[in-house]
Design an enzyme around this catalytic site. Structure first.
Site, PDB file in Angstrom:
ATOM      1  N   LYS A  62     -43.789 -51.481 -14.987  1.00 17.25           N
ATOM      2  CA  LYS A  62     -43.725 -51.120 -13.564  1.00 17.25           C
ATOM      3  C   LYS A  62     -42.793 -52.080 -12.809  1.00 17.25           C
ATOM      4  O   LYS A  62     -41.949 -51.649 -12.022  1.00 17.25           O
ATOM      5  CB  LYS A  62     -45.139 -51.172 -12.975  1.00 17.25           C
ATOM      6  CG  LYS A  62     -45.245 -50.648 -11.571  1.00 17.25           C
ATOM      7  CD  LYS A  62     -46.716 -50.451 -11.208  1.00 17.25           C
ATOM      8  CE  LYS A  62     -46.847 -49.764  -9.870  1.00 17.25           C
ATOM      9  NZ  LYS A  62     -48.184 -49.274  -9.618  1.00 17.25           N
ATOM     10  N   LYS A  74     -51.724 -59.688 -16.282  1.00 17.02           N
ATOM     11  CA  LYS A  74     -52.958 -59.187 -15.678  1.00 17.02           C
ATOM     12  C   LYS A  74     -54.065 -60.159 -16.024  1.00 17.02           C
ATOM     13  O   LYS A  74     -54.032 -60.800 -17.083  1.00 17.02           O
ATOM     14  CB  LYS A  74     -53.290 -57.813 -16.267  1.00 17.02           C
ATOM     15  CG  LYS A  74     -54.232 -57.000 -15.425  1.00 17.02           C
ATOM     16  CD  LYS A  74     -53.492 -56.214 -14.362  1.00 17.02           C
ATOM     17  CE  LYS A  74     -54.436 -55.443 -13.467  1.00 17.02           C
ATOM     18  NZ  LYS A  74     -53.693 -54.663 -12.456  1.00 17.02           N
ATOM     19  N   THR A 146     -46.945 -48.246   0.121  1.00 17.22           N
ATOM     20  CA  THR A 146     -46.870 -47.319  -1.013  1.00 17.22           C
ATOM     21  C   THR A 146     -46.491 -45.916  -0.527  1.00 17.22           C
ATOM     22  O   THR A 146     -45.669 -45.232  -1.142  1.00 17.22           O
ATOM     23  CB  THR A 146     -48.193 -47.337  -1.798  1.00 17.22           C
ATOM     24  OG1 THR A 146     -48.416 -48.685  -2.218  1.00 17.22           O
ATOM     25  CG2 THR A 146     -48.140 -46.440  -3.018  1.00 17.22           C
TER      26      THR A 146
HETATM   27  P1  NAD Z   1     -58.181 -45.172  -0.801  1.00 12.75           P
HETATM   28  O1  NAD Z   1     -59.530 -45.531  -1.276  1.00 12.75           O
HETATM   29  O2  NAD Z   1     -57.669 -45.737   0.478  1.00 12.75           O
HETATM   30  O3  NAD Z   1     -58.050 -43.571  -0.663  1.00 12.75           O
HETATM   31  C1  NAD Z   1     -58.467 -42.691  -1.642  1.00 12.75           C
HETATM   32  C2  NAD Z   1     -58.792 -41.364  -0.967  1.00 12.75           C
HETATM   33  O4  NAD Z   1     -59.088 -40.416  -1.975  1.00 12.75           O
HETATM   34  C3  NAD Z   1     -60.012 -41.408  -0.045  1.00 12.75           C
HETATM   35  O5  NAD Z   1     -59.709 -40.674   1.118  1.00 12.75           O
HETATM   36  C4  NAD Z   1     -61.100 -40.688  -0.840  1.00 12.75           C
HETATM   37  O6  NAD Z   1     -62.044 -40.004  -0.014  1.00 12.75           O
HETATM   38  C5  NAD Z   1     -60.254 -39.704  -1.610  1.00 12.75           C
HETATM   39  N1  NAD Z   1     -60.888 -39.167  -2.813  1.00 12.75           N
HETATM   40  C6  NAD Z   1     -61.728 -39.768  -3.691  1.00 12.75           C
HETATM   41  N2  NAD Z   1     -62.075 -38.906  -4.646  1.00 12.75           N
HETATM   42  C7  NAD Z   1     -61.433 -37.755  -4.384  1.00 12.75           C
HETATM   43  C8  NAD Z   1     -61.367 -36.509  -5.014  1.00 12.75           C
HETATM   44  N3  NAD Z   1     -62.048 -36.272  -6.135  1.00 12.75           N
HETATM   45  N4  NAD Z   1     -60.612 -35.542  -4.467  1.00 12.75           N
HETATM   46  C9  NAD Z   1     -59.902 -35.779  -3.343  1.00 12.75           C
HETATM   47  N5  NAD Z   1     -59.909 -36.949  -2.712  1.00 12.75           N
HETATM   48  C10 NAD Z   1     -60.677 -37.921  -3.224  1.00 12.75           C
HETATM   49  O7  NAD Z   1     -57.204 -45.531  -2.026  1.00 12.75           O
HETATM   50  P2  NAD Z   1     -55.615 -45.757  -1.985  1.00 12.75           P
HETATM   51  O8  NAD Z   1     -55.333 -47.202  -1.813  1.00 12.75           O
HETATM   52  O9  NAD Z   1     -55.001 -44.754  -1.074  1.00 12.75           O
HETATM   53  O10 NAD Z   1     -55.240 -45.421  -3.495  1.00 12.75           O
HETATM   54  C11 NAD Z   1     -55.192 -44.088  -3.970  1.00 12.75           C
HETATM   55  C12 NAD Z   1     -54.618 -44.069  -5.378  1.00 12.75           C
HETATM   56  O11 NAD Z   1     -53.310 -44.642  -5.370  1.00 12.75           O
HETATM   57  C13 NAD Z   1     -55.390 -44.878  -6.408  1.00 12.75           C
HETATM   58  O12 NAD Z   1     -55.234 -44.220  -7.642  1.00 12.75           O
HETATM   59  C14 NAD Z   1     -54.645 -46.199  -6.462  1.00 12.75           C
HETATM   60  O13 NAD Z   1     -54.826 -46.841  -7.712  1.00 12.75           O
HETATM   61  C15 NAD Z   1     -53.225 -45.715  -6.301  1.00 12.75           C
HETATM   62  N6  NAD Z   1     -52.295 -46.729  -5.790  1.00 12.75           N
HETATM   63  C16 NAD Z   1     -52.530 -47.351  -4.609  1.00 12.75           C
HETATM   64  C17 NAD Z   1     -51.620 -48.275  -4.140  1.00 12.75           C
HETATM   65  C18 NAD Z   1     -51.815 -48.952  -2.815  1.00 12.75           C
HETATM   66  O14 NAD Z   1     -50.881 -49.619  -2.364  1.00 12.75           O
HETATM   67  N7  NAD Z   1     -52.936 -48.788  -2.144  1.00 12.75           N
HETATM   68  C19 NAD Z   1     -50.451 -48.580  -4.889  1.00 12.75           C
HETATM   69  C20 NAD Z   1     -50.234 -47.897  -6.097  1.00 12.75           C
HETATM   70  C21 NAD Z   1     -51.175 -46.970  -6.529  1.00 12.75           C
END
Ligand code: NAD
Length: 367
Positions: A62, A74, A146
């Site tokens: 990545k 990690k 992101t």
């Molecule tokens: P978050 O917890 O802020 O948001 C996740 C959202 O998904 C919430 O609104 C939740 O209600 C919803 N959700 C949960 N289960 C669900 C389902 N089955 N169907 C539909 N919606 C559902 O998390 P985030 O920080 O936005 O991260 C989301 C994804 O992105 C994760 O996989 C995380 O690993 C990945 N990610 C995040 C970042 C970052 O900067 N935050 C960076 C790279 C990857």
């Protein structure tokens, strides 16, 4: 021993143990040919050396794909992240102290750890990213780092799919930190958010959802299903929504071989980590759907962290995210097209080539 070793790493696997504190942790420094490794500290009762190695390798690729001068590493700590905060602080400080001389590893937050944990690590050894704003951190979820990258992956990919931003119909699974900001940037630039979902259900409105209003409602603790306008459907119904751009931004493994046929979109931008199975990506590729893989599309967070480590401002970090994600998406899709391969394979090759090139300039290849 040495069971994980291949051409890229890991350079070091360190087990840290202190029975007096109940401390058990592992650090994997996979490959530092491109520079000191950055990767999160994960805290959970059921972590393992195998998991730690796989996550470290994912970070090598990545960080390299993002064009960062950082390798992959990690660390994992065995324990319940919801333990009393005093105990958690003791464990994290002790773990960081034990690794104080491992200058090849820079701590970041991951599952079970947050910016406060990173502040303890910084205080203990001076090396951490994902810090609170008061300590020079860029709060990447608040500012939407992101989502900003996902939006730029979209700009670069749209022409490959014969699409334009103006009027493009976007559907986003998961209206959280990544999903909300991605929605905001797309809509500000002429696209329509036609559907989004959270853990309680799906909201569909072909006329376009008011993103600012929905963000305010989420901040007040409501579900997207409580929005006044639009149709309310089941959680899973987001997969069936007809759109131009589909963005998974919730959970891993949501689209697999058994349900990939339900997607009705031209472009997928993977905001979440490993949201699609490899088989599902292949099926979509054969149907002519372009899928920009997770470690290209969602690299905004890690780029922001690397910029934070250099003391950059948020504005400077956003410029670098835009530039890197745009050029990496364009290169990945051009390579995939030229060779008739899926974008994930093209991106993996690009990332591995960059690591190997850095390795070829070093006295010792991986450390
Ligand atoms: P978050 O917890 O802020 O948001 C996740 C959202 O998904 C919430 O609104 C939740 O209600 C919803 N959700 C949960 N289960 C669900 C389902 N089955 N169907 C539909 N919606 C559902 O998390 P985030 O920080 O936005 O991260 C989301 C994804 O992105 C994760 O996989 C995380 O690993 C990945 N990610 C995040 C970042 C970052 O900067 N935050 C960076 C790279 C990857």
């Amino acid at each position: 021993m040495f069971a994980f070793g291949d051409q890229l790493g890991p350079a070091k696997v360190i087990h840290v143990y202190e029975p007096g504190l109940g401390l058990k942790g592992i650090l994997v420094v996979d490959n530092v040919a491109r520079g000191p490794s950055i990767g999160g500290l994960r805290m959970a009762p059921d972590v393992s050396a195998q998991e730690c190695f796989r996550l470290a390798r994912a970070m090598t690729l990545k960080n390299s794909a993002a064009g960062l001068a950082h390798g992959g590493g990690k660390s994992v700590l065995f324990g319940d992240p919801r333990m009393p905060v005093g105990n958690k602080q003791k464990l994290i400080r002790a773990f960081a102290h034990a690794l104080r001389n491992e200058h090849d590893y820079i701590f970041g937050p991951d599952m079970g750890t947050d910016e406060t944990c990173m502040a303890w690590v910084k205080d203990e050894i001076g090396r951490a990213v994902g810090l609170p704003a008061d300590l020079g951190g860029i709060p990447l979820d608040e500012v939407g780092a992101t989502g900003w990258g996902v939006y730029h992956a979209g700009i670069a990919a749209l022409p490959h799919c014969g699409l334009r931003m103006e009027g493009a119909r976007v559907a986003i699974q998961g209206f959280g930190a990544v999903g909300q900001h991605a929605a905001r940037f797309f809509v500000q630039n002429g696209a329509l958010l036609v559907a989004t979902s959270d853990s309680r259900g799906t909201l569909v409105d072909p006329a376009g959802i008011d993103v600012a209003a929905l963000m305010a409602e989420k901040a007040a603790g409501r579900s997207v299903c409580e929005h006044a306008r639009g149709d309310k459907r089941a959680v899973d119904a987001i997969i069936d929504v007809e759109c131009d751009i589909w963005i998974p931004a919730a959970r891993p493994d949501v689209v697999r071989e058994d349900n990939a046929h339900r997607l009705k979109t031209r472009l997928v931008l993977e905001g979440a980590n490993i949201p699609f199975s490899v088989g599902a990506e292949r099926m979509l590729h054969e149907r002519g759907v372009c899928v920009v893989p997770d470690f290209i599309a969602n690299a905004g967070g890690v780029i922001c962290a690397a910029m934070e480590y250099r003391g950059a401002t948020q504005a400077a970090a956003f410029d670098v995210i835009a530039e890197r994600v745009t050029s990496n998406t364009a290169q990945t899709l051009a390579q995939a097209k030229a060779e008739g391969i899926v974008p994930r394979d093209a991106a993996l090759r690009l990332a591995a080539q960059r690591v190997q090139h850095a390795m070829s300039t070093r006295r010792f290849s991986i450390f």
